[in-house]
Design a protein around this motif. Sequence first.
Motif, PDB file in Angstrom:
ATOM      1  N   LEU A 238      88.807 -53.352  43.395  1.00 61.64           N
ATOM      2  CA  LEU A 238      89.583 -54.413  42.742  1.00 61.64           C
ATOM      3  C   LEU A 238      89.023 -54.537  41.327  1.00 61.64           C
ATOM      4  O   LEU A 238      87.999 -55.190  41.108  1.00 61.64           O
ATOM      5  CB  LEU A 238      89.444 -55.724  43.517  1.00 61.64           C
ATOM      6  CG  LEU A 238      90.159 -56.947  42.932  1.00 61.64           C
ATOM      7  CD1 LEU A 238      91.616 -56.659  42.608  1.00 61.64           C
ATOM      8  CD2 LEU A 238      90.064 -58.116  43.897  1.00 61.64           C
TER       9      LEU A 238
ATOM     10  N   LYS B 155      99.035 -54.511  28.710  1.00 62.20           N
ATOM     11  CA  LYS B 155      97.903 -54.909  29.532  1.00 62.20           C
ATOM     12  C   LYS B 155      96.659 -54.256  28.949  1.00 62.20           C
ATOM     13  O   LYS B 155      96.741 -53.324  28.147  1.00 62.20           O
ATOM     14  CB  LYS B 155      98.099 -54.469  30.985  1.00 62.20           C
ATOM     15  CG  LYS B 155      98.182 -52.972  31.209  1.00 62.20           C
ATOM     16  CD  LYS B 155      98.364 -52.701  32.695  1.00 62.20           C
ATOM     17  CE  LYS B 155      98.141 -51.246  33.026  1.00 62.20           C
ATOM     18  NZ  LYS B 155      99.321 -50.408  32.816  1.00 62.20           N
TER      19      LYS B 155
ATOM     20  N   GLU C 183     106.281 -48.466  34.491  1.00 63.84           N
ATOM     21  CA  GLU C 183     106.641 -48.316  33.068  1.00 63.84           C
ATOM     22  C   GLU C 183     108.089 -47.872  32.904  1.00 63.84           C
ATOM     23  O   GLU C 183     108.789 -48.335  32.014  1.00 63.84           O
ATOM     24  CB  GLU C 183     105.745 -47.247  32.427  1.00 63.84           C
ATOM     25  CG  GLU C 183     104.296 -47.640  32.263  1.00 63.84           C
ATOM     26  CD  GLU C 183     103.998 -48.244  30.896  1.00 63.84           C
ATOM     27  OE1 GLU C 183     102.821 -48.567  30.654  1.00 63.84           O
ATOM     28  OE2 GLU C 183     104.923 -48.415  30.083  1.00 63.84           O
TER      29      GLU C 183
ATOM     30  N   ARG D 225      91.764 -52.236  50.571  1.00 65.43           N
ATOM     31  CA  ARG D 225      91.749 -51.656  49.228  1.00 65.43           C
ATOM     32  C   ARG D 225      90.354 -51.159  48.928  1.00 65.43           C
ATOM     33  O   ARG D 225      89.361 -51.741  49.395  1.00 65.43           O
ATOM     34  CB  ARG D 225      92.269 -52.651  48.193  1.00 65.43           C
ATOM     35  CG  ARG D 225      91.375 -53.786  47.806  1.00 65.43           C
ATOM     36  CD  ARG D 225      92.081 -54.729  46.818  1.00 65.43           C
ATOM     37  NE  ARG D 225      92.559 -54.065  45.614  1.00 65.43           N
ATOM     38  CZ  ARG D 225      93.547 -54.524  44.846  1.00 65.43           C
ATOM     39  NH1 ARG D 225      94.173 -55.642  45.158  1.00 65.43           N
ATOM     40  NH2 ARG D 225      93.911 -53.865  43.764  1.00 65.43           N
TER      41      ARG D 225
ATOM     42  N   GLU E 125      99.858 -49.065  45.723  1.00 68.84           N
ATOM     43  CA  GLU E 125      99.336 -47.924  46.478  1.00 68.84           C
ATOM     44  C   GLU E 125     100.118 -47.692  47.764  1.00 68.84           C
ATOM     45  O   GLU E 125      99.790 -46.819  48.558  1.00 68.84           O
ATOM     46  CB  GLU E 125      97.858 -48.158  46.822  1.00 68.84           C
ATOM     47  CG  GLU E 125      96.949 -48.138  45.592  1.00 68.84           C
ATOM     48  CD  GLU E 125      95.506 -48.479  45.933  1.00 68.84           C
ATOM     49  OE1 GLU E 125      95.028 -48.099  47.025  1.00 68.84           O
ATOM     50  OE2 GLU E 125      94.844 -49.147  45.107  1.00 68.84           O
TER      51      GLU E 125
ATOM     52  N   PRO F 193      97.001 -52.716  47.827  1.00 69.28           N
ATOM     53  CA  PRO F 193      98.069 -53.378  47.087  1.00 69.28           C
ATOM     54  C   PRO F 193      99.374 -52.587  47.129  1.00 69.28           C
ATOM     55  O   PRO F 193      99.360 -51.376  47.370  1.00 69.28           O
ATOM     56  CB  PRO F 193      97.516 -53.422  45.671  1.00 69.28           C
ATOM     57  CG  PRO F 193      96.622 -52.252  45.582  1.00 69.28           C
ATOM     58  CD  PRO F 193      96.046 -52.039  46.943  1.00 69.28           C
TER      59      PRO F 193
ATOM     60  N   THR G 212      97.589 -58.454  32.795  1.00 66.75           N
ATOM     61  CA  THR G 212      96.624 -57.443  33.221  1.00 66.75           C
ATOM     62  C   THR G 212      96.134 -57.731  34.633  1.00 66.75           C
ATOM     63  O   THR G 212      96.066 -56.832  35.476  1.00 66.75           O
ATOM     64  CB  THR G 212      95.423 -57.402  32.247  1.00 66.75           C
ATOM     65  OG1 THR G 212      95.890 -57.284  30.911  1.00 66.75           O
ATOM     66  CG2 THR G 212      94.486 -56.258  32.579  1.00 66.75           C
TER      67      THR G 212
ATOM     68  N   ARG H 160      96.448 -55.300  37.935  1.00 63.11           N
ATOM     69  CA  ARG H 160      95.251 -54.824  38.649  1.00 63.11           C
ATOM     70  C   ARG H 160      95.273 -55.268  40.101  1.00 63.11           C
ATOM     71  O   ARG H 160      94.937 -54.513  41.004  1.00 63.11           O
ATOM     72  CB  ARG H 160      93.987 -55.323  37.959  1.00 63.11           C
ATOM     73  CG  ARG H 160      93.934 -54.885  36.512  1.00 63.11           C
ATOM     74  CD  ARG H 160      92.689 -54.185  36.125  1.00 63.11           C
ATOM     75  NE  ARG H 160      92.722 -53.802  34.715  1.00 63.11           N
ATOM     76  CZ  ARG H 160      91.688 -53.929  33.897  1.00 63.11           C
ATOM     77  NH1 ARG H 160      90.556 -54.442  34.330  1.00 63.11           N
ATOM     78  NH2 ARG H 160      91.783 -53.540  32.640  1.00 63.11           N
ATOM     79  N   LEU H 161      95.690 -56.499  40.334  1.00 67.85           N
ATOM     80  CA  LEU H 161      95.757 -57.003  41.709  1.00 67.85           C
ATOM     81  C   LEU H 161      96.779 -56.213  42.523  1.00 67.85           C
ATOM     82  O   LEU H 161      96.552 -55.860  43.666  1.00 67.85           O
ATOM     83  CB  LEU H 161      96.209 -58.468  41.706  1.00 67.85           C
ATOM     84  CG  LEU H 161      95.176 -59.569  41.704  1.00 67.85           C
ATOM     85  CD1 LEU H 161      95.891 -60.905  41.789  1.00 67.85           C
ATOM     86  CD2 LEU H 161      94.226 -59.430  42.874  1.00 67.85           C
ATOM     87  N   ALA H 162      97.962 -56.003  41.921  1.00 64.22           N
ATOM     88  CA  ALA H 162      99.070 -55.420  42.667  1.00 64.22           C
ATOM     89  C   ALA H 162      99.121 -53.900  42.578  1.00 64.22           C
ATOM     90  O   ALA H 162      99.935 -53.269  43.241  1.00 64.22           O
ATOM     91  CB  ALA H 162     100.396 -56.005  42.165  1.00 64.22           C
ATOM     92  N   GLY H 163      98.272 -53.318  41.733  1.00 60.55           N
ATOM     93  CA  GLY H 163      98.284 -51.871  41.579  1.00 60.55           C
ATOM     94  C   GLY H 163      99.547 -51.373  40.890  1.00 60.55           C
ATOM     95  O   GLY H 163     100.032 -50.278  41.179  1.00 60.55           O
ATOM     96  N   MET H 164     100.090 -52.185  39.970  1.00 59.83           N
ATOM     97  CA  MET H 164     101.329 -51.799  39.288  1.00 59.83           C
ATOM     98  C   MET H 164     101.055 -51.532  37.813  1.00 59.83           C
ATOM     99  O   MET H 164      99.987 -51.834  37.301  1.00 59.83           O
ATOM    100  CB  MET H 164     102.383 -52.913  39.431  1.00 59.83           C
ATOM    101  CG  MET H 164     102.703 -53.306  40.849  1.00 59.83           C
ATOM    102  SD  MET H 164     103.401 -51.987  41.862  1.00 59.83           S
ATOM    103  CE  MET H 164     105.044 -51.824  41.153  1.00 59.83           C
ATOM    104  N   GLU H 165     102.064 -50.965  37.124  1.00 60.13           N
ATOM    105  CA  GLU H 165     101.848 -50.532  35.744  1.00 60.13           C
ATOM    106  C   GLU H 165     102.133 -51.589  34.695  1.00 60.13           C
ATOM    107  O   GLU H 165     101.483 -51.634  33.667  1.00 60.13           O
ATOM    108  CB  GLU H 165     102.700 -49.277  35.459  1.00 60.13           C
ATOM    109  CG  GLU H 165     102.192 -48.071  36.231  1.00 60.13           C
ATOM    110  CD  GLU H 165     103.141 -46.880  36.173  1.00 60.13           C
ATOM    111  OE1 GLU H 165     104.180 -46.960  35.478  1.00 60.13           O
ATOM    112  OE2 GLU H 165     102.843 -45.873  36.824  1.00 60.13           O
ATOM    113  N   VAL H 166     103.131 -52.440  34.934  1.00 56.44           N
ATOM    114  CA  VAL H 166     103.447 -53.451  33.924  1.00 56.44           C
ATOM    115  C   VAL H 166     103.948 -54.722  34.602  1.00 56.44           C
ATOM    116  O   VAL H 166     104.717 -54.660  35.564  1.00 56.44           O
ATOM    117  CB  VAL H 166     104.469 -52.900  32.893  1.00 56.44           C
ATOM    118  CG1 VAL H 166     105.770 -52.495  33.555  1.00 56.44           C
ATOM    119  CG2 VAL H 166     104.748 -53.895  31.807  1.00 56.44           C
TER     120      VAL H 166
END
Lengths: 506, 453
Positions: free
Chosen positions: A57, A492, B290, A54, B259, B256, B119, B123-129
Amino acid sequence: MTNQEPPEFFEAEQGLIFREPLVFELEERKEGRIPFRNEAVSGAELDIPEEFLRQDLPIPQLTEQQVVRHYTRLSQWNFSVDTGFYPLGSCTMKYNPRVNEEAASLEGFASLHPYAPEEAVQGALALMYELESMLAEITGMHRVTLHPAAGAQAELTGMLMVRAYHRELGTPRKKVLIPDSAHGTNPASCALCGFQVVQVPSDERGLLSPREISARLDQDVAALMLTNPNTLGLFEEHILEITEMVHRAGGLVYCDGANLNALSGVARVGDMGVDLVHMNLHKTFSTPHGGGGPGAGPLGVKAHLEPFLPVPRVSKIGDNFKLQVDFPKSIGRIKAFYGHFGILVRAYTYLLSQGPKGLKEATCKAVLNANYLRVALRDLYHVPYDRLCKHECVFSDRNQARFGVQALDIAKRLMDYGFHPPTIYFPLIVKGALMIEPTESETPETLAKFVEAMRSIAREAKDEPEKVRSAPHLTKLGRLDEVAAARRPVLKAPRTKPPSSHGEPS
Amino acid sequence: MGLYPDEKKQALERMLDFVGASSFEELFREIPHQVRLREDLNLPGPLKEWELLARLGSMASRNLPSPQVVHLLGAGCYNHHVFSATKSLIRRGEFFTAYTPYQPELSQGTLQAMFEFQTYVCRLAGMEVANASMYDGATALAEAILMAQRLKPGRNRVVISGAVHPEYRAVVRTITEPLGLEFIEIEPDSSWETHWEKVEASVTSNTSCLVIQNPNFFGTIEDLEGLQRAGETIHKVEGLFIQVVVETTSLGLLKPPGELGADIFVGEGQPLGLPMSFGGPHLGLLATKEAFLRQMPGRLVGQSHDSKGKRGFVLTLSTREQHIRRERATSNICTNQALCALAMTVQLALLGPLGLKEIAVRSREAARAAMEALAKLQGMIIPQRRIYNEFVVQTPVPPARLNGELLKRGIIGGLDLESFNPAWKGNWLLCCTEKNSPEDIRKLVLALGEVLR
């Protein structure tokens, strides 16, 4: 009772209430990274091609002190059982003994891998085996599984077993009878199993009636799902007749055990014709609520359902304990590993600390406390079923509604008096419901103060309704706009940081 | 009431009198006499606190926890370090004795922490919600598949890599059984990677979703090209790509799921701040796009404000949930894993990106060192090309026997894969974390050397 003290007398304090931004809004401190072996890690030695790695982060780098201060401040915004009276009906907010925590954090439990060799986990298996038999004894059931992660998961497990049971008999049945007062997880769990939910109206006394059950019983009814005492806090007086009726029609009876705090040590649902019952360890058995879990929902069943229990199962062979999976009729695995072991340790510790007499005393006190509140408030608050209740009592806002004050307003105003509100708008069959469950943990003095607060709010509803409708006034935040939150959900933190590091962004 | 001193006794008697009962027995008068218990339950206790701790201590000492051995087990539950600060913060009574935050004005601590958790997961998984947690990775996967079914009604095929944790696949089958889904499970190839060609060939227009785990159950970092083509294949039929991460410390290092084309991310948060605790409580993670928000199960915390415009947080979009929608809810879940989610949030705050990357790199370095050392031993075959912190060894002697001998030497060896699948007989799954030192590996090699002689 006593004379009317002004609200300022009560326990709500304002004091040192800190503002605190989101963790993502704090000023980053890269030098604060927790060192592991004081050697830098470049990643250059990694033989993983760049495209697998990645690029960034986006989480903050902070010092330990920043993190500790941040979450300490957050914790201070919470009301908890440790802070004060928390009379949420159906939740059983009793005191969570600290010795339970110490037991669960013993290294031999906390740092144990579930796949460690059998000879290396005998203490853990012994605890599970003993707890299973203790819970079977308390509920009058034949076998118990400790796998389910919570009450809702136990319901799903139980209903999957009901489904398997009828299929095994060659008569797959499609319907489940559920009272109109049931907790939402009951019909939701049934729907997940593909059952059709048939709602049964409660009678004029708030109970399940044999007549209404009989009118809906046929060969296509797989089960009746009930709660006893029910969600009105009333013991289902016709239960023996009802379970017998369901059995004669070939159906099974599932009991939602959320209200076992009213029965433990006094009576057992297994003796009342119940075939499956789940227990909420985070309710009746003192394991903490954690702000919304983790809980645990062991499920007890009668012998005819034992073959369908989930795997693996703990067996005792000679002096040794084993985990076995060879049960061909089992419904299978319902979660990874064996259940919420850390929670089981806490419940086991609690049961040992109480013993049979302690358990019964707790039940008696819980029921006494609930009836005390019913009698002390019945002149001001409408009690739809005003007779002996069990561990919780349901009121309604009918008397206050005529001044434009709803259950929600009463709940919010209680916060100003230093109490957590009771459960509101549940069960659905009582309009403007306020469900109050004091538990056995509370002293007569605390209950008396709560009564005074409720009586004061009843007066305010009549004389100063606007004060109640615009409550809370003394909490860190005023009433929050839940409609706006749902209309344009922000779920978020945004990626850009605001300029100031410690204030809250406007 | 023998446990109460006299003054308490009088208060209780006054209360009984107040409610119109002459005894405690009378408070249960509506319970049919034939089911009223005449005797005390047959239960042990009561024990005093020191007796309790002695008893529990004795039971705990009959177990062999990770600090007392060289520990090489992973397979879905990982021996990572949990910071003292994490433990002490989640032990604050304001956090752990609070209830679900239905009354937001009294629960801003829990609510803001859960918002931060959501959140962090995104951020870790690169996802939106992301939601505010599920029970564990296995049940989160079951919920993800049910979610895919709701989004693709009428389809009933699920293609799932056989390199997904066997217990996860078993749980999925149990929970989705009433739907009568057709599961196509693809056996991994000979180097313990997902067999991408077979996966692609199994996707049809009737497929609701494709499920892979990365790093997979065997520790393999899945091939990027394979992932990409699989994503294209499932998206071409407008199905959903579900990616599972169990060893979530890997997200400190690797690209993640967001991506890599994932529509739904499923994770297990235990490696990020929770003790192993003999398998539970752990922490299910679920995140998505989303566009799929309304079909996502579980609690959600959203931002709001009060009447003075001050920011606050509330539970939101509850119309998906059981207490509102009952049998039409997206899930039956009520209690979730809030305190565990808090532990992960705190641990990630303490680690930061540098700390998490370091954990990942050190875990991998230890595994690579062990892998290289074992590959030198006579008869040990290791076919994997690219691993995170776990690897499979084909052993010349049954793994169960190796484990028995190692245990005598203070080592808990890897997982005997035959216990999950007879086709995997003779294969041994080992795991290393940042806690495995070079000395641990030396001990392992020495012990194996003795055993294999």
